[in-house]
Design a protein around this motif. Structure first.
Motif, PDB file in Angstrom:
ATOM      1  N   PRO A 303      39.976  36.041  43.657  1.00 36.20           N
ATOM      2  CA  PRO A 303      39.533  35.144  42.585  1.00 36.20           C
ATOM      3  C   PRO A 303      40.690  34.828  41.651  1.00 36.20           C
ATOM      4  N   TYR A 304      40.659  33.666  41.033  1.00 38.16           N
ATOM      5  CA  TYR A 304      41.755  33.302  40.143  1.00 38.16           C
ATOM      6  C   TYR A 304      41.291  32.292  39.090  1.00 38.16           C
ATOM      7  N   LEU A 305      41.982  32.332  37.960  1.00 34.29           N
ATOM      8  CA  LEU A 305      41.856  31.345  36.893  1.00 34.29           C
ATOM      9  C   LEU A 305      43.243  30.778  36.633  1.00 34.29           C
ATOM     10  N   ARG A 306      43.355  29.459  36.492  1.00 32.89           N
ATOM     11  CA  ARG A 306      44.671  28.834  36.366  1.00 32.89           C
ATOM     12  C   ARG A 306      44.625  27.702  35.340  1.00 32.89           C
ATOM     13  N   GLY A 342      38.801  29.531  40.899  1.00 30.26           N
ATOM     14  CA  GLY A 342      38.461  29.476  42.310  1.00 30.26           C
ATOM     15  C   GLY A 342      38.436  30.833  42.969  1.00 30.26           C
ATOM     16  N   LEU A 343      38.103  30.791  44.236  1.00 36.31           N
ATOM     17  CA  LEU A 343      38.068  31.989  45.072  1.00 36.31           C
ATOM     18  C   LEU A 343      38.722  31.667  46.402  1.00 36.31           C
ATOM     19  N   MET A 359      41.790  31.482  56.371  1.00 37.14           N
ATOM     20  CA  MET A 359      41.476  31.502  54.942  1.00 37.14           C
ATOM     21  C   MET A 359      40.514  30.383  54.583  1.00 37.14           C
ATOM     22  N   LEU A 360      39.716  30.634  53.556  1.00 39.07           N
ATOM     23  CA  LEU A 360      38.803  29.652  52.977  1.00 39.07           C
ATOM     24  C   LEU A 360      39.028  29.628  51.468  1.00 39.07           C
ATOM     25  N   ARG A 361      38.752  28.495  50.869  1.00 42.67           N
ATOM     26  CA  ARG A 361      38.951  28.356  49.424  1.00 42.67           C
ATOM     27  C   ARG A 361      37.872  27.451  48.835  1.00 42.67           C
ATOM     28  N   TYR A 362      37.427  27.836  47.635  1.00 47.30           N
ATOM     29  CA  TYR A 362      36.682  26.892  46.795  1.00 47.30           C
ATOM     30  C   TYR A 362      37.305  26.938  45.408  1.00 47.30           C
ATOM     31  N   GLU A 363      37.515  25.753  44.822  1.00 45.19           N
ATOM     32  CA  GLU A 363      38.130  25.667  43.500  1.00 45.19           C
ATOM     33  C   GLU A 363      37.442  24.583  42.690  1.00 45.19           C
ATOM     34  N   TYR A 364      37.235  24.896  41.427  1.00 44.57           N
ATOM     35  CA  TYR A 364      36.682  23.908  40.491  1.00 44.57           C
ATOM     36  C   TYR A 364      37.754  23.577  39.461  1.00 44.57           C
TER      37      TYR A 364
END
Length: 440
Positions: A303-306, A342-343, A359-364
């Protein structure tokens, strides 16, 4: 013998039209004069007064030209038939000042394309650097993480994933290259192409810190329709770092400066004139990320915040072509702030030569841009300034990504990812991004 001589009265020749539509300074004008009252053809001439500068009346009655001075002009047009009978009418032609250029939608499209291009140039470079930082997230994790080097002496069993292994990040120096291609356009929007390439090197400083430098080049092309086109070419220098702040926490950052050359071509909506210009620009940009790396067997949840930031300054320039309608663009600034959360999910699958990492990603993403005030004036210096205000960008976007990475025993690792994004107006953009690194 008596004779009779009849003398016909002279014909009454009437010149039309009764009045003239106003002309506009710098805009081509055309108006046909006609005559009636006797047999033609007629010849026409201005017999008193004066036409506006830049205009003339042909013998067949066509008033045409491009007026080069505003004002009201009174003159008399005389029509002459083959028998030299004449008829005259007085006219007044008003030449209005040039229109407010900010009312031309092609101007708004051109400035918006320049602002968007600077944003894409910056964010594409940040995308490449952040891709490298993602490679570094798993460096200090256990044996099932994505960044591993398989020892060649048989002390790691690729079939079971068990045994001793050494992270690529234990090697002090790494070189890498990354690329991103953004494209969009669905028929109702502009067609966009924006490739970017970044090269860099980083060094492990102690156990928990990696610092690096990068150089990037990118281009941007937008075709909003017709003969209009906006292009940009840019170069950037960046510094970046990754700090392993805890068991699972990473703090990542990047800061860069870039220059760009922006070129544009548009067709004015007033007279269809083709105008073009070129301006230089510079910008600062940066990114700050808080990321985690949670291991569940061979699966890593990241998980991440940017936060991404971009601040650009666009230099003044003058358009070419278009005659009196060519514009002078004054310097302007633009700022953009983007928040993302995102994750990223990565599976590390042992193979004989190393690891494969689907790998898979979802980001808002939430984009917030400042208003842009672009002042323009006519290139010949006549008249004052006009201000075009572009509302600041405000857009929410969801991003889905799928990719495949790899890590080889000789210190080579890389990945390729496809991302598609959907904004709140349902417009779709796509992006391919990839990177390759060598550790020593």
């Amino acid at each position: 013998m008596n004779y009779s001589l009849d003398i016909d009265a002279a014909p009454t020749i009437v010149v039309s039209p009764g009045s003239l539509q106003a002309a506009v300074y710098g805009v081509p004008y055309q108006q046909a004069f006609t005559a009636a009252g006797s047999a033609g053809p007629f010849t026409f001439a201005v017999t008193s007064g004066a036409l506006p500068p830049g205009m003339n009346l042909s013998e067949d009655g066509m008033l045409s030209g491009t007026p080069t001075a505003a004002g009201s002009y009174d003159f008399t047009v005389t029509a002459t038939d083959p028998q030299t009978y004449t008829g005259s009418s007085d006219f007044s032609l008003v030449v209005e000042q040039r229109p407010d250029p900010t009312d031309d939608p092609t101007l708004r499209n051109s400035v918006q394309a320049q602002v968007d291009a600077m944003q894409r140039l910056a964010f594409a470079q940040l995308q490449n650097v952040n891709g490298r930082l993602e490679q570094l997230r798993s460096c200090h994790d256990s044996a099932a993480t994505m960044s591993v080097r398989v020892e060649g002496q048989g002390d790691f069993d690729a079939a079971t994933g068990q045994g001793e292994q050494d992270s690529n990040c234990d090697r002090a120096l790494a070189f890498w290259v990354a690329g991103t291609i953004i494209y969009g356009g669905d028929g109702s929007r502009a067609d966009v192409r924006a490739p970017a390439l970044t090269m860099g090197a980083d060094l492990q400083v102690g156990d928990d810190l990696v610092l690096g430098l990068g150089f990037g080049a990118g281009s941007d092309s937008v075709r909003p329709g017709g003969d209009a086109e906006n292009t940009a070419d840019g170069y950037s220098f960046m510094g970046y770092g990754s700090w392993h702040a805890g068991e699972v926490l990473r703090i990542e950052g990047a800061l860069g400066y870039g220059t760009a050359s922006l070129s544009g071509r548009r067709v004015t909506s007033y007279d269809g004139a083709r105008v073009s210009g070129k301006r230089d620009a510079g910008q600062f940009f940066g990114s700050l990320t808080l990321a985690g790396d949670l291991l569940f067997g061979r699966m890593s949840l990241q998980p991440y915040l940017r936060t991404d930031y971009q601040s650009a300054s666009l230099d003044p320039y003058v358009e070419r072509g278009g005659g009196p309608l060519a514009l002078r663009f004054h310097a302007t600034d633009t700022d953009t702030l983007q928040y993302a959360g995102g994750l990223r999910v990565v599976w590390s699958l042992p193979v004989p030569s190393g690891l494969l990492q689907p790998m898979l990603r979802y980001e808002y993403r939430s984009l917030d841009g400042s208003d842009v005030d672009q002042d323009v004036s006519y290139a010949d210096g006549v008249g004052g300034r006009y201000r075009l205000t572009l509302d600041g960008a405000a857009q929410d976007t969801g991003v889905l990504g799928v990719g495949l990475g790899f890590t080889l025993a000789d210190g080579v690792s890389g990945s390729l990812e496809y991302q598609t994004s959907y904004s709140d107006d349902l417009a779709a953009d796509s992006m391919y991004t990839g990177n390759l690194s060598w550790s020593f």
